[in-house]
Every structure is written in C-alpha cells, then in structure tokens.
Design a protein around this motif. Structure first.
Motif: not given
Length: 180
Positions: A141-148
């Motif tokens: 749960x609560x995984x840091x990510x980026x959207x490109x």
C-alpha cells in the motif's frame, strides 16, 4: 432450544474461521473453489508479458526473464491489471498517463511539475502515491510513483519505491524472485 443454539454457534465459528484458513493457505482455498480443469485446450493467445508463477509458500513470486533478459509481468494497480517492466535502475515506480487514468488517478497538466531524468532525457512528471500495487500474493500500500506522458514512457516501470519495500528481490538463473 439449546441444541439449536449449539448448532448455530458451530456454524458461526466455522464462518469466522474462513478468513484465517484463507490467509494461512490461499492456494488450497482457491483449489477447493476453482472449477475442475477441462480436457479441451484453451484458445492460444499472444501475450507481451510472461506469466507470473507464484511460489507455493509465503508471499513469493518468480518472474522469468524474457528473451532480452528483462523481467516483465502483470501487476494489479489499485485493483486494475497493468503490464510493467521491473527496473532496478528506476528510483520510483513510473506509469504512463493513460495507465494513471485507467486506474482512477485524476491529474491536471499543472500536476506535471517535477523534472525527472529518463532514458529518453529530462521530462516533466506528476508525483503520486498509489493506493495498492500487487503481483501475485505480494501487496504493498501507499507506493510512491511518478506519472509521465505516454510519449515519454513506453511502458510502465516497477522501480525501487516498490522493490525496496520487499523482504527480498534476487535475480538468479534467468528468474527474478520477489518475496514479501
């Protein structure tokens, strides 16, 4: 009357035990309730991702390398299936904007304010927290990510923001073992 209460109590205890049994041995539980295999061969399909093989004990998943030596698999992101490449060189999980929309992340152009370096150069990204990212029985749960933007990223990447939270990840003999 007492006999009915005893029977009812036994039924209640049996129903209360189902989650405990499922959590301790989900494979047996699934085998018990899955349909019997049919003799006919399934229709062949072409998949871009190798199937993920769950290990029988604990929360482990083995991902075979493809012909290029990459580890690609199907994941569930916020409950939706996505295909992704496991990339130990990526600091964060990185997903395309179309994947973000499909899994329910609503982003505005103003959200893309972080500069990130990719294999294709520097681009803008939106920093997000994923509610849940799963592969097999491994779930975080609560995984840091980026959207490109879709043009900046060809495929979703599972980076170190996911991998570092596992108990273990190890490449050996053409397979990547993930363990929680």
């Amino acid at each position: 009357m007492l006999r009915n209460l005893v029977v009812l109590g036994g039924i209640a205890v049996a129903f209360a035990a189902v989650p405990v049994v499922f959590q301790s041995n989900p494979d047996a539980f699934h085998a018990l309730f899955s349909p019997a295999p049919r003799d006919e061969a399934p229709a062949s399909t072409v998949a871009a991702v190798h199937p993920v093989t769950a290990q029988p004990l604990g929360r482990k998943v083995s991902v075979p390398a493809d012909a290029r030596g990459h580890y690609a698999a199907s994941f569930r992101l916020n409950g939706r299936q996505i295909d992704a490449l496991i990339d130990t060189g990526a600091t964060l999980v990185a997903i395309t904007s179309s994947t973000a929309r499909r899994v329910g992340l609503s982003l505005n152009p103003a959200d893309f304010r972080q500069s990130v370096s990719t294999a294709n150069g520097v681009t803008k990204a939106a920093l997000v927290t994923l509610d849940r990212l799963e592969i097999g029985r491994i779930s975080l749960d609560d995984v840091q990510a980026v959207v490109l933007d879709d043009h900046a990223l060809q495929t979703n990447l599972i980076g170190m923001s996911f991998l570092n939270r596992l108990e273990k990840f190890q490449a050996k003999d053409g397979e990547l073992l993930l363990a929680q």
